[in-house]
Design a protein around this motif. Structure first.
Motif, PDB file in Angstrom:
ATOM      1  N   LEU A   8       0.829  -1.202   0.000  1.00  0.00           N
ATOM      2  CA  LEU A   8       0.000   0.000   0.000  1.00  0.00           C
ATOM      3  C   LEU A   8       0.864   1.253   0.000  1.00  0.00           C
ATOM      4  O   LEU A   8       1.761   1.402   0.848  1.00  0.00           O
ATOM      5  N   ASP A   9       0.594   2.148  -0.932  1.00  0.00           N
ATOM      6  CA  ASP A   9       1.133   3.505  -0.883  1.00  0.00           C
ATOM      7  C   ASP A   9       0.217   4.262   0.081  1.00  0.00           C
ATOM      8  O   ASP A   9      -0.719   4.935  -0.317  1.00  0.00           O
ATOM      9  N   THR A  10       0.501   4.119   1.365  1.00  0.00           N
ATOM     10  CA  THR A  10      -0.468   4.457   2.401  1.00  0.00           C
ATOM     11  C   THR A  10      -0.917   5.909   2.352  1.00  0.00           C
ATOM     12  O   THR A  10      -2.115   6.211   2.436  1.00  0.00           O
ATOM     13  N   ALA A  11       0.040   6.836   2.229  1.00  0.00           N
ATOM     14  CA  ALA A  11      -0.334   8.255   2.198  1.00  0.00           C
ATOM     15  C   ALA A  11      -1.212   8.562   0.995  1.00  0.00           C
ATOM     16  O   ALA A  11      -2.156   9.355   1.088  1.00  0.00           O
ATOM     17  N   SER A  12      -0.910   7.950  -0.143  1.00  0.00           N
ATOM     18  CA  SER A  12      -1.733   8.146  -1.333  1.00  0.00           C
ATOM     19  C   SER A  12      -3.183   7.768  -1.050  1.00  0.00           C
ATOM     20  O   SER A  12      -4.118   8.452  -1.479  1.00  0.00           O
ATOM     21  N   LEU A  13      -3.375   6.694  -0.276  1.00  0.00           N
ATOM     22  CA  LEU A  13      -4.724   6.220   0.011  1.00  0.00           C
ATOM     23  C   LEU A  13      -5.432   7.097   1.030  1.00  0.00           C
ATOM     24  O   LEU A  13      -6.596   7.462   0.853  1.00  0.00           O
ATOM     25  N   TYR A  14      -4.732   7.485   2.112  1.00  0.00           N
ATOM     26  CA  TYR A  14      -5.470   8.266   3.107  1.00  0.00           C
ATOM     27  C   TYR A  14      -5.685   9.708   2.661  1.00  0.00           C
ATOM     28  O   TYR A  14      -6.675  10.338   3.048  1.00  0.00           O
ATOM     29  N   PHE A  15      -4.794  10.255   1.814  1.00  0.00           N
ATOM     30  CA  PHE A  15      -5.080  11.559   1.213  1.00  0.00           C
ATOM     31  C   PHE A  15      -6.318  11.468   0.327  1.00  0.00           C
ATOM     32  O   PHE A  15      -7.184  12.357   0.345  1.00  0.00           O
TER      33      PHE A  15
END
Length: 311
Positions: A8-15
């Motif tokens: 998961l590109d985590t920041a990409s998802l939560y942004f």
């Protein structure tokens, strides 16, 4: 069940969740919970639909590494916060308040969270994708990670740019159809074309079509530059002039654009990447956090997805 890794590109998802989900549901004190709600539902859907056995939430320990900025000073410059501390990223206050909870929920649920100082989440993703001994799905809204797609190693990208309802599963054929370059050429293509979202100027006068055509003929940026340096090569005079004018940029940009694949990350086993079902005190803590933050529905869907994963 065959082993499969999800990165998961985590920041990409939560942004994406923060900006895409209305903040009409909030915690009792008024704090928004949309990023957390959205991320939980995203992971639940991804785990249910694509059935990973291992999952790593890759983290931006350094969203704008100094070594990349040293090479290209404009790298992500436009994302710097005008009000925050020097070097801080511009992040809405409502999202900032949710990030510690997102980390706690991931850790408590047993999902591996891996970041490395001096590197972006992209580099953590790139290292695991290049070294994992199992097929891997990279979940991101960042086109830069198309360079990791590799049919031979069964590395795909689940591209979120059009939203989770229009998730695109990209392999080599899909990248060629869209950009007319192979994934292995994508970093050179992005270097030539530039990317305003990352503060990369590109080569003036060389857009997507010209970049693709040049790489189609010469294969790599290095081979193109070598040909342009040869007086008798077929590189046109205008292209030679544009490459020459951008020589300093072209000397630095490839290292910035290429995702690192040799970051010192823990092994998947050591990171605890195998999906599991939270139980006991962890389960109770997650349920308490869900009630406190008014995310009971998303948390239940998230836990059901982990249960169904066979973890």
């Amino acid at each position: 069940m065959p082993q499969r890794l999800m990165l998961l590109d985590t920041a990409s998802l939560y942004f994406r969740a923060f900006h895409g989900i209305p903040d009409t549901i909030r915690r009792d004190d008024g704090t928004p919970v949309n990023a957390l709600r959205g991320l939980l539902d995203m992971i639940a859907r991804l785990v249910t639909e694509f059935r990973p056995t291992h999952l790593v939430a890759c983290w931006d320990n350094d969203w704008r590494p100094a070594w990349r900025v040293e090479l290209i000073p404009t790298y992500k410059e436009h994302r710097l916060s005008a009000a925050g501390p020097s070097g801080a990223e511009e992040v809405p206050a409502g999202l900032t308040a949710q990030i510690p909870l997102i980390r706690e929920v991931l850790a408590t649920s047993g999902i591996a969270v891996v970041g490395r100082d001096g590197y972006e989440a992209d580099d953590v993703i790139g290292t695991y994708a290049a070294t994992a001994e199992m097929p891997a799905d990279v979940v991101t809204g960042d086109r830069d990670l198309f360079q990791l797609i590799d049919d031979a190693r069964e590395v795909r990208v689940l591209y979120t740019a059009r939203g989770m309802k229009n998730l695109a599963l990209l392999d080599e054929k899909a990248v060629v159809a869209k950009y007319r370059v192979l994934p292995g050429q994508y970093a050179d293509y992005a270097t030539l074309r530039g990317d305003p979202s990352d503060g990369l100027p590109g080569v003036a006068g060389i857009g997507e079509k010209t970049a693709a055509a040049l790489l189609g003929e010469y294969g790599t940026l290095q081979a193109l530059l070598a040909a342009a340096a040869e007086p008798d090569s077929p590189v046109s005079a205008p292209v030679r002039a544009r490459l020459s004018a951008a020589r300093d940029y072209l000397a630095a940009a490839p290292k910035v654009v290429r995702v690192a694949r040799d970051v010192a990350v823990p092994s998947l086993n050591d990171a605890g990447a195998r999906l599991q079902v939270p139980a006991g005190e962890d389960r109770a803590r997650l349920e308490a956090l869900a009630a406190q933050w008014n995310v009971q529905g998303p948390m239940e869907r998230f836990l059901q997805a982990l249960q169904g994963s066979g973890g």
